[in-house]
Structures are given as C-alpha cells and as structure tokens.
Design a protein around this motif. Structure first.
Motif, PDB file in Angstrom:
ATOM      1  N   ASN A   1     -15.941   0.101   3.844  1.00 39.59           N
ATOM      2  CA  ASN A   1     -16.567   1.053   2.917  1.00 39.59           C
ATOM      3  C   ASN A   1     -17.161   2.255   3.648  1.00 39.59           C
ATOM      4  O   ASN A   1     -18.285   2.682   3.381  1.00 39.59           O
ATOM      5  CB  ASN A   1     -17.641   0.340   2.087  1.00 39.59           C
ATOM      6  N   VAL A   2     -16.388   2.799   4.603  1.00 38.58           N
ATOM      7  CA  VAL A   2     -16.808   3.994   5.343  1.00 38.58           C
ATOM      8  C   VAL A   2     -16.630   5.203   4.429  1.00 38.58           C
ATOM      9  O   VAL A   2     -15.538   5.438   3.896  1.00 38.58           O
ATOM     10  CB  VAL A   2     -15.971   4.157   6.628  1.00 38.58           C
ATOM     11  N   ARG A   3     -17.693   6.007   4.269  1.00 33.85           N
ATOM     12  CA  ARG A   3     -17.660   7.073   3.259  1.00 33.85           C
ATOM     13  C   ARG A   3     -17.849   8.481   3.820  1.00 33.85           C
ATOM     14  O   ARG A   3     -17.729   9.458   3.081  1.00 33.85           O
ATOM     15  CB  ARG A   3     -18.733   6.808   2.198  1.00 33.85           C
ATOM     16  N   THR A   4     -18.163   8.603   5.123  1.00 33.87           N
ATOM     17  CA  THR A   4     -18.364   9.935   5.700  1.00 33.87           C
ATOM     18  C   THR A   4     -17.680  10.026   7.059  1.00 33.87           C
ATOM     19  O   THR A   4     -17.401   9.001   7.708  1.00 33.87           O
ATOM     20  CB  THR A   4     -19.858  10.245   5.889  1.00 33.87           C
ATOM     21  N   LYS A   5     -17.432  11.261   7.491  1.00 31.75           N
ATOM     22  CA  LYS A   5     -16.818  11.485   8.798  1.00 31.75           C
ATOM     23  C   LYS A   5     -17.715  10.949   9.911  1.00 31.75           C
ATOM     24  O   LYS A   5     -17.238  10.344  10.881  1.00 31.75           O
ATOM     25  CB  LYS A   5     -16.566  12.985   8.986  1.00 31.75           C
ATOM     26  N   LEU A  37     -16.661   8.045  12.682  1.00 28.20           N
ATOM     27  CA  LEU A  37     -16.678   8.177  14.142  1.00 28.20           C
ATOM     28  C   LEU A  37     -17.440   7.023  14.788  1.00 28.20           C
ATOM     29  O   LEU A  37     -17.029   6.488  15.823  1.00 28.20           O
ATOM     30  CB  LEU A  37     -17.304   9.520  14.531  1.00 28.20           C
ATOM     31  N   VAL A  38     -18.559   6.626  14.167  1.00 30.74           N
ATOM     32  CA  VAL A  38     -19.324   5.486  14.688  1.00 30.74           C
ATOM     33  C   VAL A  38     -18.495   4.210  14.583  1.00 30.74           C
ATOM     34  O   VAL A  38     -18.407   3.418  15.530  1.00 30.74           O
ATOM     35  CB  VAL A  38     -20.654   5.330  13.912  1.00 30.74           C
ATOM     36  N   ALA A  39     -17.855   4.001  13.433  1.00 27.04           N
ATOM     37  CA  ALA A  39     -17.043   2.798  13.222  1.00 27.04           C
ATOM     38  C   ALA A  39     -15.872   2.747  14.195  1.00 27.04           C
ATOM     39  O   ALA A  39     -15.492   1.670  14.679  1.00 27.04           O
ATOM     40  CB  ALA A  39     -16.538   2.768  11.783  1.00 27.04           C
ATOM     41  N   THR A  46     -26.864  -4.204  11.556  1.00 33.03           N
ATOM     42  CA  THR A  46     -27.874  -4.047  10.505  1.00 33.03           C
ATOM     43  C   THR A  46     -28.606  -2.714  10.652  1.00 33.03           C
ATOM     44  O   THR A  46     -28.788  -1.972   9.672  1.00 33.03           O
ATOM     45  CB  THR A  46     -28.885  -5.203  10.567  1.00 33.03           C
ATOM     46  N   LEU A  47     -29.026  -2.405  11.870  1.00 32.63           N
ATOM     47  CA  LEU A  47     -29.762  -1.161  12.107  1.00 32.63           C
ATOM     48  C   LEU A  47     -28.892   0.057  11.819  1.00 32.63           C
ATOM     49  O   LEU A  47     -29.383   1.080  11.309  1.00 32.63           O
ATOM     50  CB  LEU A  47     -30.279  -1.133  13.547  1.00 32.63           C
ATOM     51  N   ARG A  48     -27.591  -0.045  12.129  1.00 27.69           N
ATOM     52  CA  ARG A  48     -26.676   1.067  11.855  1.00 27.69           C
ATOM     53  C   ARG A  48     -26.548   1.295  10.348  1.00 27.69           C
ATOM     54  O   ARG A  48     -26.533   2.435   9.868  1.00 27.69           O
ATOM     55  CB  ARG A  48     -25.307   0.769  12.474  1.00 27.69           C
ATOM     56  N   ILE A  49     -26.471   0.203   9.583  1.00 28.01           N
ATOM     57  CA  ILE A  49     -26.387   0.315   8.125  1.00 28.01           C
ATOM     58  C   ILE A  49     -27.651   0.968   7.570  1.00 28.01           C
ATOM     59  O   ILE A  49     -27.591   1.852   6.702  1.00 28.01           O
ATOM     60  CB  ILE A  49     -26.175  -1.078   7.496  1.00 28.01           C
TER      61      ILE A  49
END
Length: 612
Positions: free
Chosen positions: A270-274, A278-280, A360-363
């Motif tokens: 569910n990646v929604r932004t650029k 990039l992080v993913a 978790t912290l990234r979310i």
C-alpha cells in the motif's frame, strides 16, 4: 551446598521409562544435611512469598498445598531444589511436572531428578534452583524474574518452531520415533531405511526446483500468469531510476518487495507516495538486489495451505494493529493489546507480542504520528506492513468458506510450482467467490509455509495440518521403524551382538550393530572404540542404509543418557553379576538389575524379552 554433577537423560532410563527428558543433578547438601527446611527460620514464609504458584504442587501429600506442608514439616533442600527447578521452567513457558529426589547411598548426597523440555534450559534450571535455595536460606534478595527471562530466551533459541513441532507431535501420536539432526529444525522421522526428513515444513520429498521457483517471485509470477492464474501487474527493477519510471506505469497504491524474499521480509504494501516508494525500495534491496514493484490489490490478506496437492486450510491474516479510544497514546494501546493472555514472548502462546521496530516507526513517521500520539475513537492503525503472526498479526480460519474454484486454483498452483507443501498468498475481498471474478490475485507462493496460523487461529476452528503431512510421508501401512535387538548384561554382550548380526546378515538384512570395539554397518567398521551407549545406537538408527539394528547396550550409557531408542523388538539380558559394583551410584546387585531392566521394560508390546 555443592553440585557434583549434572546429566541430561534423553531416552528411557533408570528413573523412568515414560519420561525420557530428565535432568539428574547430584547435589551434596554439605552442612544443610543437618538443617532441613523446618530448622531454617523464616524459610517457608520466604519460599511461599517468592513462589506462590508452588501451592499447585501436590508432592506426596496428593493435594494442592501439599508441597508447602512438607516444607513446613521439614524436608531436605535437595527436594526443595527439585520443585523450584520444575516451577521456574513452568513459569518460563515450559510445562514440567515430574520430579523425585533420592539419596545416592552417600550421606548428604542426593540425586535430584526432574523433567525438562529444552535440555539447556533444564541444566540452567538445576543451577538456578540451587542458587535460589541458598538465597532463601540466608534471606538475601534474589532477582527471580531475570532467571525466568533467561529461561524464556533459551526456550526460544532451542525449541522446535510451531510448524516442525506440530509434525513431530503428530508423529508421536502414531508411535513414529524422531531424532533432531541439528540445533535448528532439521528432524529425522523413523529409523534407518524407513526414515524421512523434515526441515520446518520442507520434507525429504519436496522438490528442489519447486523451492527455487517459489523463492524467485519473478519466475513464479511468470509461470502462474502463463497458466491463467490472476497475478498483479508489475515489473522487476534494480535502480531508483527504474523505480521512478515504473511508478508511472504501475501507479499508486503499489507493493514493493524483494524478488528473493520470503515470509514477508523486506516487503512494503500500500505504498502511496514517491517518498514512501524510495524508502520501500531501499528496504527491499537489503534482501535482494532485484526488486518487484506491482499493483496493490485491494482486499484482505489470505493464506491457502496445500499439502500433497490438496487444500487443507485457509486463513485470513490481519497485520498487528491497535484501535484508538480518543484517550490513550499509541504506546499505551500497544501495551494494552500485549496484556491479552493469548499473546506471549516469541512462540510461547497463540499470538506474539507486538513490538515497536523500524517498520513500525517508519509507518508512524509516514502518517505524521509518534508513539505518544493519541488515536481518535475507533480509528484503526496498522503497525506492520505484513500480516505475519510472528510480528503480532492475527489469523481467522476461513477454510470452510473457500469457493470450489479457489480450491481448484490452489491445488493446481501447487502442481505448477511443484511443491508438496505450499502456502499461497492471495489478496482478495473474500474467498467465497472466485478470485478471477472479484478482482483478487495471487501474490506469492511460499515453500516451507508456517502452520501456526492454522494450528491455533485467533478466531475459528483449529486445523491439524500436520496430519496430512504425516499421511503423505507415511501412507497407511508404511513402516517407519526397523527391527531393533538390544543386548545387555554383565558378560557376553559383544559376542551375542556379533552372532545375532551375523545371522541376520546371512538371511539378507543390511545390518548395523554396535559393540564395545566399534560401530559396524554392513560389516564395515565406521567408528572404533567402546560404542555401547546411546550416541552409537543413534548413529546406526540414523543410517539410511540399515534395515536391521543390533545394539549392545551397556549400563554406563543407560545411566549417563538413557537408551538411544524408544522401543526395541527384542531385549536380551545375558546375565547379571556383581562385577563393577560401586560405580556411578550403583552399589547393589538389585540396583544393577534395575539398570539392565530398562532394556526389558522398553521392549515393544508385541516383542520378546530373552532372559538368560
């Protein structure tokens, strides 16, 4: 007090034929031999305060509170150490209930015997129990919780995982023996030529090509797509430039995951932004240079488990999450969820505690939240990007609601990839309609799928998915054991063993046998030396060429570790004389006879005992 020796028994033994896993600690009470518990001021009170749960120990009194009664009446410190060793293991999630303490024949020296589930934990518990008793005697403070946490950590490091354990337990229900072949999850079921091996849920029959295909998401997707199985649209990328270009084709939301990953490692959904993409991408590349970007399929996360080309279970998986109440912080909500008695450390309970990790912290950062943020009432916040139970997720059994088309599809996929046991990950609104009609898709096919979500779902009917595994490995009528003749006694063991082995070889068997001069397989000397103990017996029973075992079984090995097998078909006792009395705590002919009787007591119910 002084510990003189600690032994771990691993098979039928001098102390018990049924309880194979026993610790035997030889404990010298020294001056405490003259000071039983009723002679130590305040001892009983301190013990009851530190271990209120010992109230459940009946001891010889036969009722709850019986052990505490014995302590107040006066009992020896070795007996108390036995009960404490059992209890601290139980408090650490390892249920242990059998123990006994007996004199060695030397004044003040005792055999303290108790069960264990994990050997290293049992040895640790023995030493810790003595330290605890000494602290209770002196009245010094003792950090009990630290010991219990160490035991929990040992348990998680040493024990078989839930999937492997379920198969081993199912084998036990069928009287099929097992041996752990390494410190991880490689296990042998059965003996000799009739053995099968498992490693987690990969079996000795699992296709190597199938495992490789399942581990390569690109190949899996290609084969499934060509076979008409719905899969998400996507591509393989290796650079950030390719990622940005592909985002234009795939669009948002999307999924980014490593090509060679498994069990959800490195995957972000569910990646929604650029920025998030990039992080993913960087997270995925920690697991695989090549990364998949694909369309995000809306719906729920389902796992279909296929064994021997038959669908046996299906589960709906939900990532670890909390639900707001308008008052509590996210950290407080996590703590509250973790108070659920079904959650525990590692795999000790049905569910795993939710931990705050980098994911978790990234979310939270992506949503502009921190652990101190307060969620609005009834707002659900997912704390992980995958629905694995090992990260705090939950499961709901949906086996009975799977549409016949989806069953057909899952069983067909297992043949396309070529796996005898496979877990198929599906994203769809539901499974009670064909996924090719409701917009669903197959995301992955997993070799070595976990069984935990099916064995003990959070909601719904538990499924004994180990049963079809054993049906596949050992169809009805298939032998798992080989004939075993065990030879014990004082004199003539080696000669008798050699004669029996020679006779069985002459009638066509591939014989493995152990003697006081070595281990032989098909008359070839493979190990030289005194090989009359359980390790040598297991050497023969592990050999995949042996279809008949003749095992010389000396008293030293029985006392040191127990028998190296659970049952034999024929037990031979040559004779029992007073040679070697006075060694290893055996002082009388009656005690020696009892040691030798371990072989006879463990002859199978349709076997024979030969007593000279």
């Amino acid at each position: 007090m002084k510990i003189l020796d600690i032994k771990a028994l691993r098979g039928p033994n001098y102390w018990s034929n049924r309880r194979h896993k026993l610790i035997v600690m030889i404990l010298d009470l020294e001056e405490m031999e003259e000071r039983p518990s009723d002679k130590v001021d305040g001892f009983a009170d301190r013990l009851e305060k530190m271990f209120p749960t010992l109230y459940e120990h009946h001891c010889s009194e036969g009722h709850e509170g019986g052990f505490f009664e014995r302590v107040r009446e006066g009992t020896w410190m070795g007996h108390i150490a036995e009960h404490i060793a059992l209890e601290i293991q139980t408090l650490a999630g390892m249920d242990c209930g059998f123990g006994r303490t007996r004199g060695t024949g030397e004044e003040g020296v005792y055999n303290v015997v108790f069960t264990y589930t994990q050997e290293r934990a049992g040895v640790y518990a023995a030493r810790a129990a003595v330290r605890i008793v000494e602290a209770l005697i002196t009245g010094k403070p003792y950090k009990l919780e630290a010991n219990i946490q160490v035991l929990r950590e040992i348990r998680e490091e040493e024990k078989l995982g839930p999937s492997t354990l379920s198969i081993v337990e199912e084998a036990g229900r069928r009287s099929i023996p097992f041996m752990r072949l390494n410190e991880y999850s490689l296990v042998q079921l059965g003996y000799g030529v009739n053995q099968k091996r498992i490693r987690a849920t990969i079996t000795s029959q699992t296709s190597g090509i199938g495992v490789d295909l399942a581990g390569d998401k690109e190949d899996t997707k290609f084969l499934l797509n060509r076979a008409g199985v719905p899969v998400p649209k996507g591509s393989i990328i290796t650079t950030e430039t390719e990622l940005i270009n592909e985002l234009g084709n795939t669009g948002y939301p999307c999924v980014i995951k490593p090509v060679d990953g498994n069990h959800g490692k490195g995957a972000t959904i569910n990646v929604r932004t650029k920025k998030d993409a990039l992080v993913a991408f960087k997270v995925a590349q920690k697991h695989s240079e090549r990364v998949i970007i694909e369309r995000y399929i809306k719906g729920f996360d389902f796992r279909l488990l296929v064994i021997n080309q038959r669908l046996v279970a299906a589960a709906k998986r939900t990532p670890a999450h909390v639900t707001g109440n308008g008052k509590s912080t996210i950290r407080q909500l996590i703590d509250k969820v973790n108070t659920d008695p079904r959650r525990g450390y590692g795999h000790e309970n049905m569910l795993t505690e939710i931990t705050v990790d980098k994911m978790t912290l990234r979310i939270l950062r992506a949503k502009g939240l921190t652990l101190n943020s307060v969620l609005s009432n009834r707002k659900r916040l997912y704390l992980k990007t995958t629905a694995n139970l090992s990260t705090g997720g939950t499961s709901t059994d949906v086996t009975d609601s799977v549409h016949p088309y989806n069953i057909f599809m899952a069983e067909r996929i297992s043949r396309i990839i070529g796996l005898d046991i496979c877990g198929i990950d599906v994203m769809a609104p539901d499974l009670n309609r064909p996924i090719n009609e409701n917009g669903g898709a197959v995301l992955e096919v997993n070799a070595a799928p976990g069984f935990r979500m099916h064995l003990d779902p959070t909601v719904g009917l538990p499924r004994n998915v180990a049963e079809p595994v054993m049906d596949m490995l050992y169809p009805p009528g298939s032998p798992a054991r080989i004939p075993i003749v065990a030879v014990t006694g004082t004199n003539g063991k080696t000669t008798t063993t050699r004669l029996i082995a020679h006779i069985m070889k002459a009638v066509g068997y591939h014989v493995g046998y152990t003697t006081s001069d070595g281990i032989y397989v098909q008359n070839r000397l493979l190990e030289k030396g005194d090989c009359t103990g359980p390790k040598s017996a297991k050497f023969v029973l592990r050999d995949p060429t042996v279809d008949f075992a003749v095992l010389e079984t000396a008293r030293g090995g029985i006392l040191r570790e127990g028998l190296g097998f659970s049952h034999c078909d024929i037990g031979v006792v040559t004779n029992i004389t007073s040679d070697h009395l006075g060694l290893k705590g055996i002082h009388t002919l009656e005690q020696l006879a009892r040691v030798k009787s371990v072989v006879v007591e463990n002859v199978s119910k349709d076997g024979y005992s030969i007593l000279n």
